[in-house]
Design a protein around this motif. Sequence first.
Motif, PDB file in Angstrom:
ATOM      1  N   ASN A  63      -6.374  17.309   5.475  1.00 17.82           N
ATOM      2  CA  ASN A  63      -6.776  16.916   4.119  1.00 17.82           C
ATOM      3  C   ASN A  63      -5.787  15.948   3.468  1.00 17.82           C
ATOM      4  N   ARG A  64      -5.185  15.073   4.286  1.00 18.17           N
ATOM      5  CA  ARG A  64      -4.251  14.066   3.786  1.00 18.17           C
ATOM      6  C   ARG A  64      -4.938  12.706   3.785  1.00 18.17           C
ATOM      7  N   ILE A  65      -4.358  11.771   3.040  1.00 12.83           N
ATOM      8  CA  ILE A  65      -4.908  10.415   3.015  1.00 12.83           C
ATOM      9  C   ILE A  65      -3.783   9.403   3.209  1.00 12.83           C
ATOM     10  N   ALA A  66      -4.145   8.280   3.820  1.00  8.22           N
ATOM     11  CA  ALA A  66      -3.175   7.208   4.056  1.00  8.22           C
ATOM     12  C   ALA A  66      -3.744   5.920   3.487  1.00  8.22           C
ATOM     13  N   ARG A  67      -2.853   5.014   3.196  1.00 10.30           N
ATOM     14  CA  ARG A  67      -3.245   3.707   2.699  1.00 10.30           C
ATOM     15  C   ARG A  67      -2.469   2.632   3.446  1.00 10.30           C
ATOM     16  N   ILE A  68      -3.182   1.558   3.784  1.00 14.27           N
ATOM     17  CA  ILE A  68      -2.569   0.320   4.253  1.00 14.27           C
ATOM     18  C   ILE A  68      -2.866  -0.696   3.164  1.00 14.27           C
ATOM     19  N   LEU A  69      -1.839  -1.263   2.563  1.00 17.26           N
ATOM     20  CA  LEU A  69      -2.022  -2.296   1.557  1.00 17.26           C
ATOM     21  C   LEU A  69      -1.954  -3.641   2.269  1.00 17.26           C
ATOM     22  N   PHE A  70      -2.913  -4.525   1.951  1.00 15.04           N
ATOM     23  CA  PHE A  70      -2.995  -5.797   2.661  1.00 15.04           C
ATOM     24  C   PHE A  70      -3.503  -6.898   1.750  1.00 15.04           C
ATOM     25  N   SER A  71      -3.341  -8.123   2.212  1.00 10.62           N
ATOM     26  CA  SER A  71      -3.947  -9.278   1.560  1.00 10.62           C
ATOM     27  C   SER A  71      -4.612 -10.102   2.663  1.00 10.62           C
ATOM     28  N   VAL A  72      -5.502 -10.984   2.251  1.00 11.49           N
ATOM     29  CA  VAL A  72      -6.148 -11.887   3.202  1.00 11.49           C
ATOM     30  C   VAL A  72      -5.635 -13.281   2.869  1.00 11.49           C
ATOM     31  N   GLN A  73      -4.927 -13.855   3.815  1.00 11.89           N
ATOM     32  CA  GLN A  73      -4.325 -15.172   3.614  1.00 11.89           C
ATOM     33  C   GLN A  73      -4.486 -16.007   4.864  1.00 11.89           C
ATOM     34  N   GLN A  74      -4.891 -17.253   4.664  1.00  9.47           N
ATOM     35  CA  GLN A  74      -5.074 -18.195   5.774  1.00  9.47           C
ATOM     36  C   GLN A  74      -5.993 -17.615   6.847  1.00  9.47           C
ATOM     37  N   GLY A  75      -7.039 -16.918   6.405  1.00  7.99           N
ATOM     38  CA  GLY A  75      -8.016 -16.362   7.328  1.00  7.99           C
ATOM     39  C   GLY A  75      -7.542 -15.163   8.120  1.00  7.99           C
ATOM     40  N   ARG A  76      -6.437 -14.556   7.697  1.00  3.34           N
ATOM     41  CA  ARG A  76      -5.887 -13.383   8.402  1.00  3.34           C
ATOM     42  C   ARG A  76      -5.711 -12.228   7.432  1.00  3.34           C
ATOM     43  N   ILE A  77      -5.826 -11.022   7.957  1.00  3.64           N
ATOM     44  CA  ILE A  77      -5.492  -9.822   7.198  1.00  3.64           C
ATOM     45  C   ILE A  77      -4.009  -9.572   7.433  1.00  3.64           C
ATOM     46  N   VAL A  78      -3.247  -9.548   6.349  1.00  2.00           N
ATOM     47  CA  VAL A  78      -1.801  -9.344   6.449  1.00  2.00           C
ATOM     48  C   VAL A  78      -1.491  -7.929   5.971  1.00  2.00           C
ATOM     49  N   ALA A  79      -1.161  -7.038   6.907  1.00  2.00           N
ATOM     50  CA  ALA A  79      -0.817  -5.649   6.581  1.00  2.00           C
ATOM     51  C   ALA A  79       0.597  -5.640   6.014  1.00  2.00           C
ATOM     52  N   LEU A  80       0.710  -5.312   4.723  1.00  2.00           N
ATOM     53  CA  LEU A  80       1.966  -5.434   3.995  1.00  2.00           C
ATOM     54  C   LEU A  80       2.745  -4.136   3.867  1.00  2.00           C
TER      55      LEU A  80
END
Length: 117
Positions: free
Chosen positions: A73-90
């Motif tokens: 019952n846990r949750i995780a988050r990946i924060l990302f942006s989309v730049q230059q046609g790529r997903i950047v996992a920050l």
Amino acid sequence: MPDERPRKVAVVFYRTRGGAEIVRDWLRSLDDADRGAIGRDLMRVQYRWPVGMPLCRALGNGLWEVRSSLTGNRIARILFSVQQGRIVALHGFIKKTQKTPTEDLALARRRQREFEP
């Protein structure tokens, strides 16, 4: 006949100046079940971008989160942006409160600025 394969958006992981891939290292530190759940969710984003709720949520100013449910019952988050046609996992973390912690958002936004032209 046009190519009917889904379009895949490349995922790149944030890298420090020293070359460390912090988000990838965090993912590798998780157990197999949790890593698999997050990996599947990230792959769904890759093949279905743009994606909305419940898988992704916009956090404003080009920052997004991948929302993953984990064992126990846990949750995780990946924060990302989309730049230059790529997903950047920050940034990635196990969420412990209802609201995304300010320090996690601030860290992802600092890293996001490093990729902006």
